[in-house]
Design a protein around this motif. Structure first.
Motif, PDB file in Angstrom:
ATOM      1  N   LEU A  82       0.986  -1.218  -0.057  1.00 35.07           N
ATOM      2  CA  LEU A  82       0.001  -0.003   0.026  1.00 35.07           C
ATOM      3  C   LEU A  82       0.991   1.184  -0.007  1.00 35.07           C
ATOM      4  O   LEU A  82       1.702   1.322   1.031  1.00 35.07           O
ATOM      5  CB  LEU A  82      -0.650  -0.054   1.359  1.00 35.07           C
ATOM      6  CG  LEU A  82      -1.947   1.011   1.370  1.00 35.07           C
ATOM      7  CD1 LEU A  82      -3.141   0.910   0.133  1.00 35.07           C
ATOM      8  CD2 LEU A  82      -2.979   0.835   2.574  1.00 35.07           C
ATOM      9  N   ALA A  83       0.924   2.056  -1.141  1.00 35.54           N
ATOM     10  CA  ALA A  83       1.825   3.033  -1.371  1.00 35.54           C
ATOM     11  C   ALA A  83       1.168   4.268  -0.863  1.00 35.54           C
ATOM     12  O   ALA A  83       1.958   5.392  -0.300  1.00 35.54           O
ATOM     13  CB  ALA A  83       2.168   3.349  -2.703  1.00 35.54           C
ATOM     14  N   PHE A  84      -0.036   4.476  -0.796  1.00 38.89           N
ATOM     15  CA  PHE A  84      -0.936   5.699  -0.531  1.00 38.89           C
ATOM     16  C   PHE A  84      -2.223   5.538  -0.150  1.00 38.89           C
ATOM     17  O   PHE A  84      -2.990   4.799  -0.875  1.00 38.89           O
ATOM     18  CB  PHE A  84      -0.887   6.651  -1.638  1.00 38.89           C
ATOM     19  CG  PHE A  84      -1.283   7.864  -1.820  1.00 38.89           C
ATOM     20  CD1 PHE A  84      -1.199   8.954  -1.050  1.00 38.89           C
ATOM     21  CD2 PHE A  84      -2.461   8.072  -2.475  1.00 38.89           C
ATOM     22  CE1 PHE A  84      -1.702  10.097  -1.194  1.00 38.89           C
ATOM     23  CE2 PHE A  84      -3.079   9.052  -2.769  1.00 38.89           C
ATOM     24  CZ  PHE A  84      -2.763  10.193  -1.889  1.00 38.89           C
ATOM     25  N   ALA A  85      -2.718   5.720   0.943  1.00 36.23           N
ATOM     26  CA  ALA A  85      -3.943   5.288   1.345  1.00 36.23           C
ATOM     27  C   ALA A  85      -5.049   6.487   2.111  1.00 36.23           C
ATOM     28  O   ALA A  85      -4.274   7.542   2.823  1.00 36.23           O
ATOM     29  CB  ALA A  85      -3.964   4.486   2.490  1.00 36.23           C
ATOM     30  N   GLU A  86      -5.842   6.823   1.391  1.00 33.27           N
ATOM     31  CA  GLU A  86      -7.001   7.884   1.827  1.00 33.27           C
ATOM     32  C   GLU A  86      -7.985   7.327   2.636  1.00 33.27           C
ATOM     33  O   GLU A  86      -8.737   8.162   3.222  1.00 33.27           O
ATOM     34  CB  GLU A  86      -7.332   8.574   0.965  1.00 33.27           C
ATOM     35  CG  GLU A  86      -6.369   9.808   0.126  1.00 33.27           C
ATOM     36  CD  GLU A  86      -6.542  10.392  -1.128  1.00 33.27           C
ATOM     37  OE1 GLU A  86      -6.077  11.293  -1.366  1.00 33.27           O
ATOM     38  OE2 GLU A  86      -7.640  10.014  -1.623  1.00 33.27           O
ATOM     39  N   TYR A  87      -8.454   6.114   2.415  1.00 38.00           N
ATOM     40  CA  TYR A  87      -9.598   5.587   2.999  1.00 38.00           C
ATOM     41  C   TYR A  87      -9.296   3.931   3.630  1.00 38.00           C
ATOM     42  O   TYR A  87      -8.338   3.505   3.271  1.00 38.00           O
ATOM     43  CB  TYR A  87     -10.876   5.611   2.221  1.00 38.00           C
ATOM     44  CG  TYR A  87     -10.551   4.398   1.302  1.00 38.00           C
ATOM     45  CD1 TYR A  87     -11.246   3.106   1.300  1.00 38.00           C
ATOM     46  CD2 TYR A  87     -10.255   4.862  -0.236  1.00 38.00           C
ATOM     47  CE1 TYR A  87     -11.196   2.345   0.089  1.00 38.00           C
ATOM     48  CE2 TYR A  87     -10.171   3.727  -1.303  1.00 38.00           C
ATOM     49  CZ  TYR A  87     -10.885   2.596  -0.953  1.00 38.00           C
ATOM     50  OH  TYR A  87     -10.622   1.524  -1.902  1.00 38.00           O
ATOM     51  N   GLU A  88      -9.957   3.603   4.620  1.00 38.12           N
ATOM     52  CA  GLU A  88      -9.699   2.360   5.242  1.00 38.12           C
ATOM     53  C   GLU A  88     -11.049   1.591   4.840  1.00 38.12           C
ATOM     54  O   GLU A  88     -12.119   1.958   4.830  1.00 38.12           O
ATOM     55  CB  GLU A  88      -9.573   2.418   6.498  1.00 38.12           C
ATOM     56  CG  GLU A  88      -8.336   2.623   7.253  1.00 38.12           C
ATOM     57  CD  GLU A  88      -8.062   2.697   8.662  1.00 38.12           C
ATOM     58  OE1 GLU A  88      -7.586   1.678   8.922  1.00 38.12           O
ATOM     59  OE2 GLU A  88      -8.149   3.702   9.105  1.00 38.12           O
ATOM     60  N   VAL A  89     -10.794   0.284   4.714  1.00 32.79           N
ATOM     61  CA  VAL A  89     -11.701  -0.800   4.338  1.00 32.79           C
ATOM     62  C   VAL A  89     -12.269  -1.394   5.653  1.00 32.79           C
ATOM     63  O   VAL A  89     -11.406  -1.735   6.563  1.00 32.79           O
ATOM     64  CB  VAL A  89     -11.301  -1.613   3.381  1.00 32.79           C
ATOM     65  CG1 VAL A  89     -12.400  -2.644   2.930  1.00 32.79           C
ATOM     66  CG2 VAL A  89     -10.861  -1.118   2.148  1.00 32.79           C
TER      67      VAL A  89
ATOM     68  N   LEU B  43      -8.770   7.669  -2.478  1.00 32.39           N
ATOM     69  CA  LEU B  43      -8.106   6.798  -3.126  1.00 32.39           C
ATOM     70  C   LEU B  43      -7.351   6.043  -2.295  1.00 32.39           C
ATOM     71  O   LEU B  43      -6.668   6.484  -1.422  1.00 32.39           O
ATOM     72  CB  LEU B  43      -7.234   7.523  -4.453  1.00 32.39           C
ATOM     73  CG  LEU B  43      -8.009   8.330  -5.430  1.00 32.39           C
ATOM     74  CD1 LEU B  43      -7.018   8.767  -6.354  1.00 32.39           C
ATOM     75  CD2 LEU B  43      -9.123   7.432  -6.259  1.00 32.39           C
ATOM     76  N   ASN B  44      -6.918   4.719  -2.800  1.00 36.56           N
ATOM     77  CA  ASN B  44      -5.838   3.896  -1.980  1.00 36.56           C
ATOM     78  C   ASN B  44      -5.087   3.413  -3.372  1.00 36.56           C
ATOM     79  O   ASN B  44      -5.430   3.065  -4.483  1.00 36.56           O
ATOM     80  CB  ASN B  44      -6.365   2.804  -1.389  1.00 36.56           C
ATOM     81  CG  ASN B  44      -6.907   2.982  -0.166  1.00 36.56           C
ATOM     82  OD1 ASN B  44      -6.921   4.416   0.298  1.00 36.56           O
ATOM     83  ND2 ASN B  44      -7.321   2.034   0.755  1.00 36.56           N
ATOM     84  N   VAL B  45      -3.817   3.444  -3.113  1.00 33.89           N
ATOM     85  CA  VAL B  45      -2.761   3.123  -4.272  1.00 33.89           C
ATOM     86  C   VAL B  45      -1.950   2.117  -3.808  1.00 33.89           C
ATOM     87  O   VAL B  45      -1.212   2.205  -2.688  1.00 33.89           O
ATOM     88  CB  VAL B  45      -1.951   4.442  -4.565  1.00 33.89           C
ATOM     89  CG1 VAL B  45      -1.223   3.997  -5.826  1.00 33.89           C
ATOM     90  CG2 VAL B  45      -2.815   5.659  -5.025  1.00 33.89           C
TER      91      VAL B  45
END
Lengths: 136, 146
Positions: A82-89, B43-45
């Motif tokens: 995961l390089a970049f996360a804005e939301y969580e599941v 977004l998740n990357v």
């Protein structure tokens, strides 16, 4: 009190753990955003549960508490990090207290594109009836 | 190295304390201070050496309303979330789900092979798979003994 949100929000609100219950699944749990509207003879609850499908959503009705539980498996693609996360599941949970005027046996639920719709028809006794006024 | 010690007046000691207090206060509030209106969608990357996977939660958006485009090293994701079409006489008790147009651009860390990009949309979750461009992939260089 009605709360109206006109813009799309990305922040997810987490379920606050009540003192006597604990979650058994090791993942986050969120409160799905919901709209509730009323058309003629039914109340419709629309809730955002992205990632959940018809097999992973549970709707239960106990006494007059309607509870939505949606289980979402977090994705972990093989070999990726995961390089970049804005939301969580995570899972979704929300309860609504129904009034007595709902016909409990006729509640229907559908899910499409991550949106759950619950149709709560009003009981016949609660429907508005027109009383004709006669000249007397 | 020698440090020369000055005698600090109590006033300076008080000033230092105040400064520490201020720094602490700013640190405490910085998450709020730096917070800007978050862009929609979140977004998740996910990345690995030779590919990228971008995911976004777009509940209630139909797949025809989502547009994904890649120009150079920029990914643009746009679309529209439409409100429920309500019959006359319907009234809202509560409205928490927003709707409207959205657009987001993302700078990719490496050039991607545009013709092999795959996007899928299931249960309100969008997945965009982007393989890294061949010419940009890391190459292993064999070390020879001289």
């Amino acid at each position: 009190m009605t709360e109206n949100v006109k813009t799309m929000e990305v922040e997810k609100q987490e379920v606050t753990a009540t003192e006597d219950t604990e979650r058994t699944r090791d993942c986050r749990c969120f409160v799905p955003r919901a709209d509730i509207y009323e058309v003629d003879d039914q109340i419709v609850i629309v809730a955002d549960v992205p990632g959940a499908d018809e097999n992973s959503i549970e709707v239960t009705l106990e006494k007059n508490i309607l509870t939505i539980n949606a289980y979402v498996e977090p994705i972990a693609p093989e070999g990726y990090s995961l390089a970049f996360a804005e939301y969580e599941v995570g899972d979704y949970q929300r309860s609504f207290r129904l009034s007595n005027e709902i016909d409990r046996d006729k509640i229907q639920a559908t899910v499409k594109d991550g949106v759950l719709r619950l149709y709560l028809p009003k009981a016949a006794s609660a429907l508005t009836r027109k009383i004709s006024v006669k000249a007397g | 190295m020698m440090y020369r010690r000055y005698r600090l007046s109590p006033m300076w000691r008080e000033m230092d304390r105040l400064q520490r207090e201020m720094t602490r206060m700013f640190d405490e509030f910085s998450p709020f201070r730096l917070r800007v209106a978050p862009a929609y969608p979140a977004l998740n990357v996910w990345s690995k050496d030779d590919a990228l996977l971008v995911t976004a939660e777009l509940p209630g958006v139909s797949s025809e309303d989502i547009e994904v485009s890649v120009v150079g090293e920029t990914l643009t994701l746009s679309g529209e979330r439409k409100p429920d079409e309500l019959k006359n006489g319907a009234r809202y008790h509560r409205q928490e789900r927003g709707y409207g147009k959205f657009s987001r651009t993302l700078q990719l860390p490496f050039p991607v092979k545009v013709e092999d990009i795959e996007a899928s949309f299931r249960n309100g979750v969008l997945h965009i798979y982007m393989p890294r461009a061949e010419e940009d992939r890391p190459r292993k260089i064999a070390v020879k003994t001289a």
